[in-house]
Design a protein around this motif. Structure first.
Motif, PDB file in Angstrom:
ATOM      1  N   PRO A 142       0.834  -1.218   0.000  1.00 31.42           N
ATOM      2  CA  PRO A 142       0.000   0.000   0.000  1.00 31.42           C
ATOM      3  C   PRO A 142       0.860   1.255   0.000  1.00 31.42           C
ATOM      4  N   ALA A 143       0.305   2.327  -0.517  1.00 29.01           N
ATOM      5  CA  ALA A 143       1.064   3.582  -0.619  1.00 29.01           C
ATOM      6  C   ALA A 143       1.421   4.142   0.745  1.00 29.01           C
ATOM      7  N   TYR A 144       0.658   3.729   1.793  1.00 28.91           N
ATOM      8  CA  TYR A 144       0.908   4.244   3.144  1.00 28.91           C
ATOM      9  C   TYR A 144       1.837   3.333   3.950  1.00 28.91           C
ATOM     10  N   LEU A 145       2.555   2.423   3.281  1.00 27.65           N
ATOM     11  CA  LEU A 145       3.456   1.507   3.994  1.00 27.65           C
ATOM     12  C   LEU A 145       4.484   2.273   4.818  1.00 27.65           C
ATOM     13  N   ASP A 146       5.090   3.281   4.217  1.00 28.49           N
ATOM     14  CA  ASP A 146       6.154   4.023   4.905  1.00 28.49           C
ATOM     15  C   ASP A 146       5.634   4.686   6.177  1.00 28.49           C
ATOM     16  N   SER A 147       4.477   5.330   6.089  1.00 31.50           N
ATOM     17  CA  SER A 147       3.936   6.008   7.280  1.00 31.50           C
ATOM     18  C   SER A 147       3.487   4.992   8.324  1.00 31.50           C
ATOM     19  N   ALA A 148       3.009   3.807   7.893  1.00 29.23           N
ATOM     20  CA  ALA A 148       2.604   2.773   8.861  1.00 29.23           C
ATOM     21  C   ALA A 148       3.804   2.259   9.639  1.00 29.23           C
ATOM     22  N   ILE A 149       4.926   2.042   8.949  1.00 31.80           N
ATOM     23  CA  ILE A 149       6.140   1.571   9.623  1.00 31.80           C
ATOM     24  C   ILE A 149       6.654   2.634  10.586  1.00 31.80           C
ATOM     25  N   LYS A 150       6.658   3.877  10.153  1.00 27.11           N
ATOM     26  CA  LYS A 150       7.101   4.964  11.042  1.00 27.11           C
ATOM     27  C   LYS A 150       6.189   5.066  12.258  1.00 27.11           C
TER      28      LYS A 150
END
Length: 611
Positions: free
Chosen positions: A368-376
């Protein structure tokens, strides 16, 4: 308790995604229950569009049909927090697996649940406040003993204002029994219990920080793992973040077990997220039988969140949030908590699968495009806090990543590297050579080495970080010389370069490598690490007058053997003293045997040649 909503019903099913239609208000991330036959399946709303909502189900959706009734609860997926968490194995929804197995048998039944905390267990509650006291969210009202810890019973973290304590009896109580009566500003009288619930996707100290009831602190000291390579070259701060990416068979599981067992953390939360069932079972059995270096069993200060690859993907995605919430709760107790998530790759894959079924626009490699923000959002929940009563607690998060084929350029690894401050990259090549722990010192890094410089300079010695940087540079130069020798052979490098290569190899063999199955070498306390570091530092800083490369190789081979034996010898033992003496003698003589004394009456050397 869930509220039944007769006009909510299923209008579509796609894998583990169930579409619900209702005239009642529906909220994103709220819990729903789908009734199919005798089963009552739990799910979480991910998206609301008008009168319709899409919910991810935490259990298999086999048998769910259009028209099945749905219960809308209006509450978020929450963790039950209180005494009794330690020593328990939960699934991703905080269902105690042992209690489920005792009730339903070896195969867990669908749609069944058990209370997260044992309501029949009695705790000796000791009040710490008097009636009439004014209290706020997070204030301690009393304590109970949980294994070796003093477990604080606190005013619920979501309490909006100041309350007055009316009564607090104390005695033998259960987690659901009233321990105190309070009155809020509106005059409402309520009872407090030992247990409280908190939404897992919301940080526990969120409201406390906003109201300045607790304070976030800057990490100022390292988490001691007793693993030389990590503590010296790639330290992890207490309350910091780290990741351990590596291919299959590189030793992630063993390394996690060592960190959990020997680190300075008070409480360990182990999240097995999407790993193979056999590996998870091995972890649970080891933790259950493993002795704690501090006394007792390791499991007595551990919480295991278990979601194997055979369980539904939605529960896998929820498991990390559940583990972090439990970790934050024990941080509010003023304890140092270590959370190990194995692995965040499987967690991200669960998000990818759910995102695909929701027909969201995919990002790189379908994530998903929000992978980076989810990991952060996950790693940002780590940190050091000063709690309401002035105690200092920390939550350290270490996540393992399992990139396919050891490819560190894939999205999950790259997003994680942009978030954490310590990167311990495992190498298949080092694992193949049996160089354990297989952390590659040439690609790994830690931003905490400079951040914790004042601590190292004060507790170890001034200039410690500069010495570590010098040895890291030695490893880089040694590898460059080794790569050159692979092309030209030993004849293609000078004697000085060859000695540099031997020094780097010595550092790798005797300091970076550690035997996880030796009772002495498996764990190196900080004092012994400092002594070993100073010894290796003095050896590689010396100038040696070797005649040729063969003499250099022979010397460093002997020195490596003695130093490895020194690592296996208990501190203060006769063997330890003997190996130190042999090392000193070897360095003094460079391994050259003294010339034998002439025997009386024997011809002088070379006399036979002149005869």
């Amino acid at each position: 308790m869930p509220t039944s909503t007769p006009d909510a019903r299923v209008v579509g099913v796609t894998g583990n995604i169930v579409s619900v239609e209702s005239d009642a208000p529906m909220t994103k991330n709220s819990i729903v229950y789908v009734r199919t036959g005798e089963a009552r399946l739990e799910g979480e709303i991910l998206r609301v569009t008008g009168r319709r909502a899409d919910a991810q189900m935490f259990e298999e959706t086999q048998g769910v049909r259009v028209g099945d009734p749905v219960e809308l609860t209006g509450r978020m997926l929450s963790a039950t927090l209180g005494p009794g968490l330690l020593g328990t194995v939960y699934d991703g929804l905080q269902k105690p697996l042992r209690a489920l197995a005792e009730r339903d048998g070896f195969f867990l039944a669908r749609g069944r649940s058990v209370d997260a905390l044992d309501a029949t267990r009695r705790w000796t509650f000791v009040p710490s406040r008097e009636p009439g006291a004014r209290l706020r969210a997070g204030d301690v009202v009393g304590t109970v003993a949980e294994h070796r810890f003093t477990h604080k019973i606190m005013v619920p973290f979501g309490e909006p204002g100041e309350v007055e304590l009316l009564s607090i009896p104390g005695g033998e109580l259960g987690v659901d029994d009233p321990v105190a009566r309070i009155r809020d500003a509106a005059g409402r009288v309520r009872e407090l219990t030992m247990a409280q619930r908190w939404p897992v996707r919301r940080p526990v100290p969120e409201r406390l920080l906003r109201r300045r009831l607790c304070e976030r602190r800057f990490p100022e000291e390292p988490l001691s793992t007793t693993i030389r390579l990590i503590d010296t070259f790639f330290p992890i701060a207490l309350g910091g973040t780290a990741c351990i990416p590596g291919p299959f068979g590189a030793g992630k599981t063993v390394l996690q077990g060592l960190i959990a067992r020997f680190s300075t953390a008070d409480v360990v939360v182990q999240v097995a997220c999407g790993e193979r069932a056999g590996e998870v079972l091995e972890t649970i059995e080891e933790f259950g039988s493993m002795k704690d270096p501090r006394g007792g069993r390791l499991m007595d200060r551990t919480v295991v969140i278990c979601n194997t690859s055979s369980m539904p993907v939605a529960a896998r995605e929820a498991s990390i949030y559940m583990g972090i919430t439990i970790g934050e709760y024990y941080r509010q107790q003023g304890l140092n908590v270590l959370l190990i998530a194995d692995s965040t790759s499987r967690w991200a894959q669960a998000m990818r699968e759910t995102s695909g079924r929701l027909e969201e626009i995919p990002g790189e490699e379908g994530f998903p495009a929000y992978l980076d923000s989810a990991i952060k959002g996950i790693y940002e929940r780590a940190g050091v806090l000063r709690t309401n009563d002035g105690a200092i607690g920390s939550l350290t998060i270490i996540g393992t990543v399992s990139p396919a084929g050891g490819n560190f350029d894939e999205p999950v690894t790259q997003s994680t590297l942009g978030t954490v401050k310590s990167f311990l990259g495992l190498s298949a090549a080092r694992a193949y050579k049996r160089f354990y722990p297989a952390v590659d010192p040439l690609i790994s890094w830690s931003r905490y080495l400079d951040q914790l410089r004042p601590w190292f300079d004060t507790r170890l010695r001034p200039g410690w970080t500069e010495s570590v940087a010098a040895l890291s540079e030695l490893l880089q130069r040694g590898d460059a010389i080794y790569q050159m020798m692979q092309v030209t052979g030993e004849e293609g490098v000078t004697l000085d370069d060859y000695v540099t290569h031997q020094k780097a190899l010595l550092l790798d063999m005797v300091y970076l490598q550690q035997d996880a199955f030796d009772k002495v070498d498996a764990s190196t306390p900080q004092a012994r690490q400092k002594e070993a570091f100073e010894l290796v530092w003095s050896l590689v800083q010396r100038d040696y007058a070797f005649k040729d490369k063969e003499e250099s190789r022979r010397f460093f081979t002997q020195l490596t053997g003695l130093l490895k034996n020194l690592n296996y010898a208990a501190a203060g033992s006769p063997e330890y003293a003997s190996y130190r003496a042999q090392i000193d003698e070897l360095v003094k003589t460079l391994g050259r045997a003294p010339a034998p004394a002439p025997v009386a009456g024997a011809p002088a050397a070379g006399a036979a040649l002149g005869a």
